[in-house]
Write a protein that holds these residues in place. Structure first.
Motif, short mmCIF file in Angstrom:
data_model
loop_
_atom_site.label_atom_id
_atom_site.label_comp_id
_atom_site.label_asym_id
_atom_site.label_seq_id
_atom_site.Cartn_x
_atom_site.Cartn_y
_atom_site.Cartn_z
N ASP A 160 0.82 -1.21 0.00
CA ASP A 160 0.00 0.00 0.00
C ASP A 160 0.86 1.27 0.00
O ASP A 160 0.45 2.30 -0.56
N HIS A 161 2.02 1.21 0.62
CA HIS A 161 2.90 2.37 0.60
C HIS A 161 3.32 2.70 -0.83
O HIS A 161 3.25 3.87 -1.26
N ILE A 162 3.72 1.68 -1.58
CA ILE A 162 4.13 1.88 -2.97
C ILE A 162 2.95 2.34 -3.82
O ILE A 162 3.08 3.23 -4.67
N ARG A 163 1.78 1.73 -3.61
CA ARG A 163 0.59 2.12 -4.36
C ARG A 163 0.22 3.57 -4.07
O ARG A 163 -0.22 4.31 -4.97
N ALA A 164 0.38 3.99 -2.82
CA ALA A 164 0.04 5.37 -2.44
C ALA A 164 0.99 6.36 -3.12
O ALA A 164 0.56 7.44 -3.56
N ILE A 165 2.26 6.02 -3.19
CA ILE A 165 3.21 6.90 -3.88
C ILE A 165 2.83 7.04 -5.35
O ILE A 165 2.81 8.15 -5.90
N GLU A 166 2.52 5.92 -6.00
CA GLU A 166 2.11 5.99 -7.40
C GLU A 166 0.84 6.83 -7.55
O GLU A 166 0.73 7.64 -8.49
N PHE A 167 -0.09 6.68 -6.65
CA PHE A 167 -1.33 7.46 -6.65
C PHE A 167 -1.03 8.95 -6.55
O PHE A 167 -1.60 9.78 -7.28
N LEU A 168 -0.09 9.31 -5.68
CA LEU A 168 0.22 10.72 -5.44
C LEU A 168 1.02 11.34 -6.57
O LEU A 168 1.01 12.56 -6.73
N LEU A 169 1.71 10.53 -7.35
CA LEU A 169 2.49 11.07 -8.46
C LEU A 169 1.62 11.84 -9.45
O LEU A 169 2.06 12.84 -10.04
N THR A 170 0.40 11.40 -9.64
CA THR A 170 -0.50 12.06 -10.59
C THR A 170 -1.62 12.83 -9.89
O THR A 170 -2.59 13.23 -10.53
N SER A 171 -1.45 13.05 -8.59
CA SER A 171 -2.44 13.80 -7.81
C SER A 171 -2.02 15.26 -7.73
O SER A 171 -0.85 15.60 -7.93
N ASP A 172 -2.97 16.14 -7.42
CA ASP A 172 -2.63 17.54 -7.22
C ASP A 172 -2.51 17.88 -5.73
O ASP A 172 -2.44 19.05 -5.35
N ILE A 173 -2.48 16.87 -4.87
CA ILE A 173 -2.33 17.08 -3.43
C ILE A 173 -0.95 17.64 -3.13
O ILE A 173 0.06 17.13 -3.62
N THR A 174 -0.88 18.68 -2.34
CA THR A 174 0.39 19.23 -1.89
C THR A 174 0.42 19.29 -0.37
O THR A 174 -0.61 19.18 0.28
N GLY A 175 1.61 19.45 0.18
CA GLY A 175 1.75 19.51 1.63
C GLY A 175 1.85 18.12 2.24
O GLY A 175 2.10 17.13 1.55
N PRO A 176 1.62 18.01 3.54
CA PRO A 176 1.80 16.73 4.23
C PRO A 176 0.71 15.72 3.90
O PRO A 176 -0.47 16.07 3.80
N VAL A 177 1.12 14.47 3.72
CA VAL A 177 0.20 13.36 3.48
C VAL A 177 0.64 12.21 4.38
O VAL A 177 1.79 11.76 4.31
N ASN A 178 -0.27 11.73 5.22
CA ASN A 178 0.05 10.60 6.10
C ASN A 178 0.01 9.30 5.31
O ASN A 178 -1.06 8.90 4.82
N LEU A 179 1.15 8.63 5.19
CA LEU A 179 1.19 7.33 4.52
C LEU A 179 1.18 6.25 5.60
O LEU A 179 2.21 5.68 5.99
N VAL A 180 -0.03 6.00 6.09
CA VAL A 180 -0.27 4.97 7.11
C VAL A 180 -1.59 4.28 6.75
O VAL A 180 -2.43 4.86 6.07
N ALA A 181 -1.76 3.06 7.23
CA ALA A 181 -3.04 2.37 7.07
C ALA A 181 -4.09 3.03 7.96
O ALA A 181 -3.75 3.69 8.95
N PRO A 182 -5.36 2.85 7.66
CA PRO A 182 -6.41 3.54 8.42
C PRO A 182 -6.73 2.91 9.76
O PRO A 182 -7.63 3.38 10.45
#
Length: 292
Positions: A197-219
């Protein structure tokens, strides 16, 4: 997409490069030593240099570089290296970027240590900085990324679970022998994420417009006691005795034990969830089952 990766020889960087290539992307692996493959490019973060053409031929950069937190005693020199390795690598990358260049996306490493000890309180990206050495390191790390002239997100990563290294691998031999146990009371929270999920989240964020802090943790963070019991059950081993902290303090020092083992963060990945990211392994049981 053509993606440069700092820290490409590390646990997460290696897995990320493999995943991106498998998904059809091109990867430029920034390496400190001699270049031995066509996808490598030498960089020297201490000197602030990346060999030509720098980052001019990339679309995005993921910077995961930084000296490991665990595994060694926190001497004055080691603490300085932990801080320096993160800020210099980040500044090396951001000074290579331009507002009108091809590369318009930076995902820079960070950590949930930013929050300090949160007790049982659930925190998200709006929570203020905590106290302690790790919180100070992460604050400096993120401040270096603030100099970026392009769209930038900082990845406040939790404990990444994989047998190959990191948080889990250090404990695996003890638990496999039936010697694993909770740390102190076990009440402190563990915010974790599977490597998948960490790797998938990074790939997701590469094409996202989210900026600033993002918590990469499970829910679903858990207490250390629950983590211990679940890990032991996964290996079919008992976990009756707490970790002998005096021995750990003797090896790694009191400050390491206090900061890395006794403090806990109960972190929620609010921005990922709000953006529609779906975890494949949202629970600890699912994460362990995927490692079977």
């Amino acid at each position: 997409m053509r993606v440069a990766i700092g820290g490409s020889n590390g646990l997460i960087g290696t897995a990320l490069a493999r995943h991106l290539v498998g998904s059809g992307h091109e990867v430029v692996r920034l390496v400190r030593g001699a270049v031995t493959a066509s996808d490598q490019r030498r960089w020297d973060p201490d000197a602030g240099r990346i060999d030509g053409p720098g980052l001019e031929d990339t679309d995005a950069v993921v910077n995961l570089a930084g000296s490991p937190i665990g595994g060694v005693r926190w001497t004055k020199e080691r603490k300085a290296e932990i801080r320096r390795s993160r800020t210099t690598s980040t500044l090396t990358i951001v000074t290579q970027l331009t507002p009108d260049g091809r590369c318009q996306r930076l995902l820079n490493g960070s950590a949930m240590g930013y929050y300090g000890d949160t007790g049982t309180e659930i925190v998200d990206e709006t929570f203020p900085r905590g106290r302690g050495f790790l919180a100070e390191v992460v604050s400096d790390w993120e401040a270096a990324a603030d100099h970026s002239p392009v769209s930038t997100a900082v990845l406040r990563t939790g404990n990444v679970l994989t047998r190959e290294g990191g948080y889990l691998a250090m404990q695996w031999p003890l638990f496999a022998l039936g010697l694993g146990g909770r740390i102190a009371s076990g009440h402190q929270f563990v915010s974790w994420i599977s490597l998948t999920d960490h790797i998938r989240a990074i790939e997701f964020l590469l094409t996202s417009d989210i900026t600033g802090p993002v918590n990469l943790v499970a829910p679903n963070p858990v207490s250390n006691a629950e983590f211990t019991a679940t890990f032991g059950a996964h290996l079919n081993r008992p976990t009756p005795l707490p970790l002998p902290l005096p021995g750990v303090e003797l090896l790694f020092g009191r400050e390491f034990v206090k900061e890395a083992l006794l403090k806990g963060q109960r972190v929620r990945p609010a921005r990922l969830l709000d953006a529609g990211f779906v975890f494949e392994q949202p629970t600890l049981l699912q994460a362990f089952a995927a490692m079977a």
